[in-house]
Each structure stands twice: as C-alpha cells, then as structure tokens.
Design an enzyme around this catalytic site. Structure first.
Site, PDB file in Angstrom:
ATOM      1  N   SER A  48       1.057  -0.945  -0.016  1.00 52.87           N
ATOM      2  CA  SER A  48       0.076  -0.425  -0.334  1.00 52.87           C
ATOM      3  C   SER A  48       0.410   1.029   0.145  1.00 52.87           C
ATOM      4  O   SER A  48       2.438   1.428   0.313  1.00 52.87           O
ATOM      5  CB  SER A  48      -0.646  -0.183   1.127  1.00 52.87           C
ATOM      6  OG  SER A  48      -0.056   0.069   2.478  1.00 52.87           O
ATOM      7  N   ASP A  81      -1.678  -1.482  -4.102  1.00 51.12           N
ATOM      8  CA  ASP A  81      -3.366  -1.860  -3.364  1.00 51.12           C
ATOM      9  C   ASP A  81      -3.676  -0.059  -2.830  1.00 51.12           C
ATOM     10  O   ASP A  81      -2.681   0.211  -2.109  1.00 51.12           O
ATOM     11  CB  ASP A  81      -3.511  -2.320  -2.036  1.00 51.12           C
ATOM     12  CG  ASP A  81      -4.349  -2.930  -1.129  1.00 51.12           C
ATOM     13  OD1 ASP A  81      -5.283  -2.765  -2.414  1.00 51.12           O
ATOM     14  OD2 ASP A  81      -4.601  -2.792   0.038  1.00 51.12           O
ATOM     15  N   GLY A 211     -11.751  -5.813   2.005  1.00 50.04           N
ATOM     16  CA  GLY A 211     -12.345  -5.652   2.936  1.00 50.04           C
ATOM     17  C   GLY A 211     -12.633  -8.059   3.601  1.00 50.04           C
ATOM     18  O   GLY A 211     -13.918  -7.800   4.236  1.00 50.04           O
ATOM     19  N   ASN A 254      -9.001  -9.748  -0.706  1.00 48.60           N
ATOM     20  CA  ASN A 254      -7.739  -8.823  -0.280  1.00 48.60           C
ATOM     21  C   ASN A 254      -7.758  -9.102   1.511  1.00 48.60           C
ATOM     22  O   ASN A 254      -9.193  -9.343   2.203  1.00 48.60           O
ATOM     23  CB  ASN A 254      -7.764  -7.488  -0.152  1.00 48.60           C
ATOM     24  CG  ASN A 254      -7.416  -6.959  -1.668  1.00 48.60           C
ATOM     25  OD1 ASN A 254      -7.478  -7.928  -2.127  1.00 48.60           O
ATOM     26  ND2 ASN A 254      -7.478  -5.947  -1.371  1.00 48.60           N
ATOM     27  N   ASP A 256      -6.147  -7.919   5.345  1.00 47.03           N
ATOM     28  CA  ASP A 256      -5.111  -6.929   5.961  1.00 47.03           C
ATOM     29  C   ASP A 256      -5.129  -7.256   7.369  1.00 47.03           C
ATOM     30  O   ASP A 256      -4.637  -7.665   8.079  1.00 47.03           O
ATOM     31  CB  ASP A 256      -4.421  -6.005   5.572  1.00 47.03           C
ATOM     32  CG  ASP A 256      -3.586  -5.399   5.954  1.00 47.03           C
ATOM     33  OD1 ASP A 256      -2.715  -5.338   6.917  1.00 47.03           O
ATOM     34  OD2 ASP A 256      -3.861  -4.179   6.431  1.00 47.03           O
TER      35      ASP A 256
HETATM   36  P1  13P Z   1      -9.793  -5.781   5.626  1.00 46.58           P
HETATM   37  O1  13P Z   1      -9.342  -4.591   6.774  1.00 46.58           O
HETATM   38  O2  13P Z   1     -11.179  -6.445   6.218  1.00 46.58           O
HETATM   39  O3  13P Z   1      -8.303  -7.176   6.215  1.00 46.58           O
HETATM   40  O4  13P Z   1      -9.342  -5.778   4.052  1.00 46.58           O
HETATM   41  C1  13P Z   1      -7.980  -5.436   3.505  1.00 46.58           C
HETATM   42  C2  13P Z   1      -8.035  -4.807   2.062  1.00 46.58           C
HETATM   43  O5  13P Z   1      -9.382  -4.921   1.492  1.00 46.58           O
HETATM   44  C3  13P Z   1      -6.851  -4.224   1.281  1.00 46.58           C
HETATM   45  O6  13P Z   1      -7.410  -3.810   0.322  1.00 46.58           O
END
Ligand code: 13P
Length: 319
Positions: A48, A81, A211, A254, A256
């Site tokens: 990112s 990202d 997400g 995704n 994170d």
């Molecule tokens: P989370 O916050 O659900 O891990 O999603 C991360 C994301 O979409 C990064 O682009």
C-alpha cells in the site's frame, strides 16, 4: 517467481480465489512465503502507499527479492493496493509490479472511468494489469475513511459499463464487506445476489473482494485478555462464504486486518507472559510461525491450497 496477476486470474477464475495480503516488514513477508509454500498455493503480495512510506520502496522490493531466492517454489504476483494516479505511475515505471490498483471510487462515475482509463493505457504498455474499484466500501483503509451510511453496493449495470469504458483487468466490487476490524455488528453475510448479477453482466471477468478479514472472535478475546481494548462485538466475513463467492467470479480476496490481529495477539501475549524479555526476535519468530499457519489455513478456505502444480502447468502452456 513473480508472475503476472492476469496469468493467476486465468487459471483461478471460477475454481479458487487468490489471497492478497498486505506486507510492511520482513516478518510478514517471511510468514507469507513460508505459509504459501507449505500450502502449495499461489498468492498476491500487496504493497500500500502506507507500507511504501513506512518501510521504503527499495526496502520492500529488496525483502521480496530475498524471499524469492529463499523460497524458489513460490509463485506470486506483486500488486499496489489502493493507489492514486501518481503512485500507480511510479509502480508501473519501476518494472517491479505485476499489477496496480487505481482507486478512484470516491470520484463521480465518469471521472472514475477517465482516471482509470489513463492508468490502464500506461499500465498495459508496460504489461502491468489494473484493478479498479466501483461502489464504496465502508470502514477505514489507511487515510480513507467511509462511514457505513455512505457505503454503497456496486450497481451491476454500471459495473459492465465501467469495465467496457475503462479497460480495467479486474474490478473491486462493494458486495457487503468493509475495511478494518470494526466491520459489522451482528451476523453479516455477503450479498450473493449482487455478485451473481455482476457476473451475469461480466462473465469470466475477475472480481475482487476487499475487506475480507474474518476478525475471529477468539482472536479479539485473546488480545483483550492480554490487555487490548478492541470492540468484542467486531465481526468480519465468514471464511466459509468464500467457497460460494468463487464460482460467481470472485478471484482475488484482500486480507490485511486479520494479519494485524495475529501480530497484536502474539506480541501482547508474549510481553505479558515473558515480561523480562527484551529480545524482539522471540515474539518475531512466534509471529512468523503463526502468520504462516494463518495464511496456510486461509488458502484452504480460498480453495487455492494444492493448486500450485496446475498453476505451473498453465503458466508453461502460456509461454
Ligand atoms: P481487511 O481490512 O478486511 O483486512 O481488508 C483489507 C483490504 O481490503 C486491503 O485492500
């Protein structure tokens, strides 16, 4: 081996989803490579803007190159990202990235198309593919914060027009998820009808689910038992729902936040249980092991475990 994101999409579409994980440091990179080599699964490393600023662009690239030598069996793509236009161009010009995400989803429809179109033209000339976003996820992602009442599911007709006019290679769609640890209160489910409607209009086109962390309740409970103060009602995506979303075209997922929760739990518990320790390598080793196991287990849910041979065969057939 770094491969193009498009090549991974071609072999994965409809069969499995590729886990896309953000990294910021050596420990996350080690866990990611180790876990996926164990799982025999391809993956996507996401960098990112925040990670590029935190660790430095050259440092992140050096870590990935070193892991590439340490784990010669690994097959993965490197992806920017949530990029803005300038960062996308930096990444395209660097020659290191398989794909970039241009996130102009906060702009009006026509402007989102125009910005994405510009990035696509420059990216395709360099054999880099482009992920764009349409619709609006709620939650917090680095410097972007969208409250739930402004979150908006992706409109299927708009998605079709957007892809045709922008020329993007994959599309991040808002289908009920949100970024961060505070996603949902109560039980939450993906909007499968909406995904199916989008797929009907864009058959064979890879959809991306942002997400997608699960925010496991037991993880939150352990963090809080070790001194954390996370909201215990926080919920994420039920990882068993990935298998239903995959035949509908969800090809990249995704994750994170869940990795950050592993980091927080490991470090809080370690410092609580071993208060005399001041060697950062001790919790570091535990984190790498736990994170490797975390991504290995996720690859089972994403149906990408044990697909490496077919990925290799498909890559060879393309040469
Ligand atoms: P989370 O916050 O659900 O891990 O999603 C991360 C994301 O979409 C990064 O682009």
């Amino acid at each position: 081996m770094i491969v193009t994101t498009s090549a991974l999409y071609r072999v994965a579409y409809g069969r499995f989803a590729i886990g896309a994980y953000n990294i910021n440091n050596l420990e996350q990179a080690l866990g990611l490579f180790r876990g996926h080599v164990q799982a025999k699964a391809p993956f996507i490393i996401q960098l990112s803007k925040g990670a590029r600023k935190y660790a430095g662009v050259r440092m992140l690239e050096a870590i990935i190159r070193a892991c590439d030598e340490e784990f010669p069996e690994a097959i993965y793509a490197v992806h920017l990202d949530h990029g803005d236009e300038k960062t996308c161009y930096d990444c395209i010009d660097s020659g290191f990235y398989s794909s970039v995400m241009i996130d102009a989803s906060h702009e009006v429809f026509e402007e989102n198309i125009a910005i994405t179109r510009r990035v696509v033209e420059r990216a395709h000339a360099a054999n880099v593919s482009v992920e764009a976003e349409l619709g609006m996820l709620g939650g917090v992602e680095e410097d972007i914060s969208v409250d739930e009442k402004h979150a908006m599911l992706t409109d299927p007709d708009e998605a079709k027009r957007f892809v045709e006019l922008s020329g993007c290679d994959s599309l991040a769609v808002a289908i009920g998820t949100s970024h961060g640890a505070y996603k949902f209160s109560g039980k939450q489910s993906l909007h499968f009808d909406r995904i199916a409607e989008i797929q009907k209009r864009l058959p064979g086109f890879p959809l991306v689910m942002h997400g997608s962390s699960s925010v496991p309740q037991e993880e939150v409970a352990r963090i809080n038992a070790a001194g954390g103060k996370l909201d215990p009602s926080a919920r994420g995506v039920d990882a068993d729902e990935f298998a239903r979303a995959i035949p509908l075209g969800v090809t990249k997922v995704n994750i994170d936040t869940d990795g950050r929760l592993v980091w927080t739990r490991v470090h809080r518990e370690h410092l609580r249980d071993d208060p005399k320790n001041f060697d950062f390598r001790k919790p570091g080793e535990i984190f790498v092991r736990e994170y490797a196991e975390f991504v290995r287990a996720k690859s089972e849910k994403l149906l990408s475990a044990n697909t490496l041979e077919s990925v290799q065969a498909s890559l060879l057939a393309e040469v």
